[in-house]
Design an enzyme around this catalytic site. Structure first.
Site, PDB file in Angstrom:
ATOM      1  N   GLY A 163      -0.777  10.915  -4.400  1.00  0.00           N
ATOM      2  CA  GLY A 163       0.399  10.728  -3.567  1.00  0.00           C
ATOM      3  C   GLY A 163       0.995   9.340  -3.628  1.00  0.00           C
ATOM      4  N   CYS A 164       1.695   8.977  -2.556  1.00  0.00           N
ATOM      5  CA  CYS A 164       2.497   7.756  -2.554  1.00  0.00           C
ATOM      6  C   CYS A 164       1.673   6.475  -2.627  1.00  0.00           C
ATOM      7  CB  CYS A 164       3.376   7.720  -1.299  1.00  0.00           C
ATOM      8  SG  CYS A 164       4.603   9.038  -1.223  1.00  0.00           S
ATOM      9  N   ASN A 165       0.403   6.531  -2.260  1.00  0.00           N
ATOM     10  CA  ASN A 165      -0.433   5.336  -2.325  1.00  0.00           C
ATOM     11  C   ASN A 165      -0.982   5.087  -3.727  1.00  0.00           C
ATOM     12  OD1 ASN A 165      -2.047   7.713  -0.907  1.00  0.00           O
ATOM     13  ND2 ASN A 165      -3.445   6.726  -2.333  1.00  0.00           N
ATOM     14  N   ALA A 166      -0.812   6.035  -4.641  1.00  0.00           N
ATOM     15  CA  ALA A 166      -1.555   6.049  -5.902  1.00  0.00           C
ATOM     16  C   ALA A 166      -1.226   4.901  -6.842  1.00  0.00           C
ATOM     17  CB  ALA A 166      -1.322   7.380  -6.617  1.00  0.00           C
ATOM     18  N   MET A 368       0.941   3.557   1.077  1.00  0.00           N
ATOM     19  CA  MET A 368       0.280   4.507   1.969  1.00  0.00           C
ATOM     20  C   MET A 368       0.637   5.931   1.558  1.00  0.00           C
ATOM     21  SD  MET A 368       3.049   2.810   3.339  1.00  0.00           S
ATOM     22  CE  MET A 368       2.398   1.627   4.513  1.00  0.00           C
TER      23      MET A 368
END
Length: 381
Positions: A163-166, A368
């Site tokens: 996801g967006c934290n990756a 995050m």
């Protein structure tokens, strides 16, 4: 003589630990960011244009779009039929869209990154590709190597589904690779075809998601060496330390899973997640700065994931920051929406273009996403 030289190289590398348990890079070969590049899909929509394209008239849903703090996004929406209706795309078509868009945007971002680093494709020794908007086997890294004719011996890795934290998860992994391979060029490439995860219906669940995400790709090049001269550039910072925080009790608050009613994958965001993430921002930043002697007030540059207006506001409040501190995060959200794992790279590029960084400045990168997870990195120019 050749044997002695080989032994010296092996000893140097053996004496270079990669990452310690606390996330600090305990090595003389600390990776430096030596290049950055971004790209997006071709078509730009305002929020009102997206609503009109799908004929959404519900005042509550239109309000979510209009009050998102987003002006424009890059999206590739289905073409209208003879009656002007944009019909939902089946999952198979969306997977095809992800594959083609991820490669196309990835090529543009990677080339821009290498150009800024003063490097060529032939210099690339490790490629790490990140994406959560579709599933590919073989992975995106293999497709990129074939598309660009990159050396078949280039090592590679793929981070999928985080996801967006990756993006910072990838930076953590590739920092370790870079520290273990001084003088060799590595690239983290985040390419997110969010149009391939678009499900337009009349529900508020999809309205929140559809008002937020846009297509984009970002690439960061890393290199380590015995000194700054190894990087060939002075504009990028050195990566000093990384820290993570997962919130297990909020594991279902952000997810991309199968929707049986729609017969396709669909995003879900809990309305409370901005406040949950914001409440944990202080915890992970304190851990990041722990044992460094630094305080938050010593951090001059903050580059935070453009997760949404409420997420940004929650981080500002909980870390005691100003909107000026997050001006690039706010600007990327306004102009691109949330481009998932690559969002912080867009902000980083804007900071460099602003030309305000000075030698010795400290910066914090923060992302995050699902887990729910916060990832951070401490850097220094």
């Amino acid at each position: 003589m050749g044997v002695d030289l080989q032994m010296t190289i092996i000893m140097d590398r053996a004496e270079t630990p990669v990452l310690t348990g606390d996330g600090a890079l305990k090595t003389p070969y600390r990776p430096r960011i030596v290049g950055v590049g971004t790209a997006a899909s071709d078509t730009i929509y305002t929020q009102t244009e997206v609503l009109d394209a799908f004929g959404i008239t519900d005042p509550k849903i239109r309000s979510v779009f209009v009050n998102s703090a987003i002006d424009t996004r890059h999206l590739t929406l289905p073409d209208p039929d003879a009656d002007g209706v944009r019909n939902p795309e089946p999952q198979g078509d969306l997977l095809d869209k992800h594959k083609s868009m991820a490669v196309r945007m990835g090529v543009d971002a990677l080339n821009a990154c290498l150009k800024r680093a003063g490097a060529e494709l032939s210099d690339l020794r490790h490629l790490c590709c990140v994406s959560s908007t579709g599933f590919l086997t073989p992975g995106l890294s293999a497709l990129m190597i074939r598309e660009l004719g990159i050396d078949r011996h280039c090592s590679r890795s793929d981070i999928v589904g985080m996801g967006c934290n990756a993006g910072l998860n990838a930076l953590n992994v590739v920092s370790g690779w870079s520290a273990a391979h001084p003088g060799e060029l590595a690239v983290v490439l985040c390419t997110e075809a969010c149009s391939a995860a678009y499900a337009m219906d009349s529900s508020m669940r999809t309205a929140v998601v559809n008002s937020l995400f846009g297509d984009g790709a970002g690439a960061i090049a890393l290199m380590s060496g015995p000194g700054d001269e190894a990087s060939g550039t002075s504009e990028g910072p050195t990566i000093l330390k990384l820290a993570s925080c997962i919130i297990p009790e909020a594991v279902d608050a952000m997810r991309y899973d199968w929707d049986r009613e729609l017969d396709r994958f669909s995003f879900y965001l809990d309305p409370q997640i901005p406040y949950v993430v914001g409440a944990h921002a202080e915890i992970v930043v304190d851990r990041l700065l722990g044992d460094t002697g630094l305080r938050r007030s010593d951090i001059r540059h903050w580059l935070v994931h453009s997760g949404g207006k409420k997420v940004i506001d929650a981080v500002i409040v909980n870390l005691g920051l100003t909107r000026y501190d997050l001006r690039h995060t706010v600007g990327v959200l306004r102009d691109y929406g949330n481009v998932s794992s690559g969002s912080f790279i867009f902000s980083y590029e804007r900071l460099l273009d602003e030309q305000v960084t000075r030698p010795g400045d400290y910066g914090v990168l923060m992302t995050m996403g699902p887990g729910s997870t916060l990832e951070t990195a401490l850097v220094q120019w």
